[in-house]
Motif scaffolding. Structure first.
Motif, PDB file in Angstrom:
ATOM      1  N   LEU A 218       0.803  -1.226   0.117  1.00 42.82           N
ATOM      2  CA  LEU A 218      -0.031  -0.004   0.053  1.00 42.82           C
ATOM      3  C   LEU A 218       0.809   1.428   0.068  1.00 42.82           C
ATOM      4  O   LEU A 218       0.581   2.098  -0.642  1.00 42.82           O
ATOM      5  N   MET A 219       1.847   1.174   0.761  1.00 41.49           N
ATOM      6  CA  MET A 219       2.793   2.332   0.881  1.00 41.49           C
ATOM      7  C   MET A 219       3.734   2.454  -0.429  1.00 41.49           C
ATOM      8  O   MET A 219       3.942   3.550  -0.494  1.00 41.49           O
ATOM      9  N   THR A 220       3.724   1.234  -0.965  1.00 45.35           N
ATOM     10  CA  THR A 220       4.810   1.258  -2.272  1.00 45.35           C
ATOM     11  C   THR A 220       4.034   2.047  -3.230  1.00 45.35           C
ATOM     12  O   THR A 220       4.570   2.680  -4.037  1.00 45.35           O
ATOM     13  N   CYS A 221       2.701   1.644  -3.236  1.00 43.13           N
ATOM     14  CA  CYS A 221       1.897   2.180  -4.234  1.00 43.13           C
ATOM     15  C   CYS A 221       1.803   3.920  -4.428  1.00 43.13           C
ATOM     16  O   CYS A 221       2.089   4.574  -5.006  1.00 43.13           O
ATOM     17  N   PHE A 222       1.054   3.903  -2.864  1.00 47.15           N
ATOM     18  CA  PHE A 222       0.657   5.499  -2.648  1.00 47.15           C
ATOM     19  C   PHE A 222       1.852   6.012  -1.822  1.00 47.15           C
ATOM     20  O   PHE A 222       1.676   6.089  -0.565  1.00 47.15           O
ATOM     21  N   ARG A 223       2.854   6.480  -2.358  1.00 49.20           N
ATOM     22  CA  ARG A 223       4.234   6.943  -1.791  1.00 49.20           C
ATOM     23  C   ARG A 223       3.949   8.381  -1.113  1.00 49.20           C
ATOM     24  O   ARG A 223       4.899   8.732  -0.430  1.00 49.20           O
ATOM     25  N   LEU A 224       3.079   9.201  -1.522  1.00 48.27           N
ATOM     26  CA  LEU A 224       2.540  10.259  -0.913  1.00 48.27           C
ATOM     27  C   LEU A 224       1.926  10.355   0.215  1.00 48.27           C
ATOM     28  O   LEU A 224       1.347  11.334   0.877  1.00 48.27           O
ATOM     29  N   LEU A 225       1.423   9.199   0.613  1.00 54.79           N
ATOM     30  CA  LEU A 225       0.497   9.025   1.853  1.00 54.79           C
ATOM     31  C   LEU A 225       1.121   9.547   3.163  1.00 54.79           C
ATOM     32  O   LEU A 225       2.121   9.164   3.537  1.00 54.79           O
ATOM     33  N   GLN A 226       0.319  10.326   3.805  1.00 55.08           N
ATOM     34  CA  GLN A 226       0.871  11.196   5.135  1.00 55.08           C
ATOM     35  C   GLN A 226      -0.054  10.656   6.287  1.00 55.08           C
ATOM     36  O   GLN A 226       0.517  10.780   7.317  1.00 55.08           O
ATOM     37  N   ALA A 227      -1.138  10.022   6.099  1.00 52.47           N
ATOM     38  CA  ALA A 227      -1.884   9.487   7.073  1.00 52.47           C
ATOM     39  C   ALA A 227      -3.105   8.416   6.845  1.00 52.47           C
ATOM     40  O   ALA A 227      -3.528   8.403   5.546  1.00 52.47           O
TER      41      ALA A 227
END
Length: 353
Positions: A341-350
């Motif tokens: 999930l973090m690999t795909c959405f690398r701009l996730l802040q929360a």
């Protein structure tokens, strides 16, 4: 951080656009030719501040009738009274009115004389919240930019009601009694510049048909909507903020492409019946999916596959999927957060689980 700040500023700008666009016009300096400089007559029921000669304050006075409005008045405050009718006569000299607040009265459709509102050729803002209206009043002045009808008993929208309101940018019908049969395919015809439509807290089971093409903010929270037709968003290609919290949406009720709509930046689907995370666009920035029935997150399905075009001088990290905020609490998902999930959405802040 700079990107986040820019997004916040952009969101605030878009959210306030339908308000500030007209407020600037309303608060322009008064033209001395628009009203007689020495006409300071003030109805005895009201207050006329000397420092603000174009305003008339008649609120919270238990008034049962609208007093005669002087010709110099631009802003009229009549909220929280006992007014039941809007006749033509009190407004016969009020040709400069831009703003009328009649919230929290007892006004019915039968109490509105046919030409009382349409004669106000410069009116921009009309507030009729918390009254006894059963249908959207008509006719209304072509100049109108904002129509606030929240918390009435509106269940009908007569044909042609909006046909001449091409300047309307905001229509608020939240907390009324609208059913699906209140809408025809041409109900919203004429609303060429509508940007915000609020129909939260009604009794809709289907998405409203044929919305105006310029709609950017669509609020349908707290209805009973079960599904969204295929290609529904093709008609509103500019929609950026979509709220469908507290409905009855299920996986089967979503379009095959989910919410893979490039214009949507903020998507709120909290308190529905979804068991899977729907497909989304790479441009989406905020996603609310809390309090559904989701058991796991299949990143291979939800990770946007449509690449965002990269300027040659920028790195791919900054130009991947834009998702920054993801809320998944109140589901059946258990931590930890999948690494892909973090690999795909690398701009996730929360991410809230």
């Amino acid at each position: 951080m700079a990107t986040t700040i820019c997004f916040i500023i952009w969101v605030l700008f878009i959210t306030d656009t339908v308000w500030t666009r007209s407020v600037r016009q309303v608060y322009e300096a008064n033209d001395p030719e628009d009203w007689m400089v020495h006409d300071f007559h003030c109805p005895r029921e009201c207050f006329c501040p000397p420092s603000f000669p174009t305003a008339l304050y008649c609120e919270n006075r238990a008034l049962k009738a609208i007093p005669a409005i002087p010709s110099r008045i631009w802003y009229l405050y009549l909220e929280n009274n006992l007014i039941e009718t809007i006749p033509e006569k009190p407004f016969e000299n009020a040709t400069q009115l831009r703003w009328i607040n009649l919230n929290k009265n007892k006004i019915t459709n039968y109490g509105i004389e046919k030409g009382a509102l349409s004669q106000l050729k410069k009116l921009l803002f009309l507030f009729l919240e918390d009254n006894e209206l059963e249908e959207v009043p008509s006719p209304l002045p072509r100049s109108l930019e904002q129509l606030q009808l929240a918390r009435n008993k509106v269940s009908r929208i007569p044909q042609g009601t909006f046909s001449n309101l091409e300047n309307l940018t905001l229509l608020d019908l939240q907390h009324n009694k609208l059913l699906d049969n209140a809408f025809q395919r041409d109900t919203f015809k004429g609303l060429k510049n509508l940007m915000q439509l609020n129909m939260a807290k009604n009794s809709l089971r289907n998405m409203p048909p044929r919305l105006p093409a310029n709609t950017m903010q669509l609020f349908l929270d707290n209805n009973s909507i079960e599904g969204i037709p295929e290609n529904y968003f093709n008609v509103i290609p500019k929609v950026a903020f979509l709220r469908l919290n507290h409905n009855k949406l299920s996986d089967a009720g979503l379009p095959s492409s989910g919410f893979n709509v490039s214009s949507i930046l903020d998507l709120q689907l909290s308190h529905n019946q979804l068991t899977k995370v729907p497909r989304i666009s790479a441009h989406l920035q905020h996603l609310h999916l809390d309090h559904n029935k989701i058991k796991n997150v299949n990143v291979s399905v939800i990770c946007p596959t449509t690449p965002i075009t990269l300027p040659a001088e920028h790195d791919s990290f900054s130009y991947g999927p834009h998702l920054r905020y993801l809320r998944l609490d109140g589901n059946e998902i258990k931590p930890p957060i999948p690494m892909d999930l973090m690999t795909c959405f690398r701009l996730l802040q929360a991410v809230i689980i």
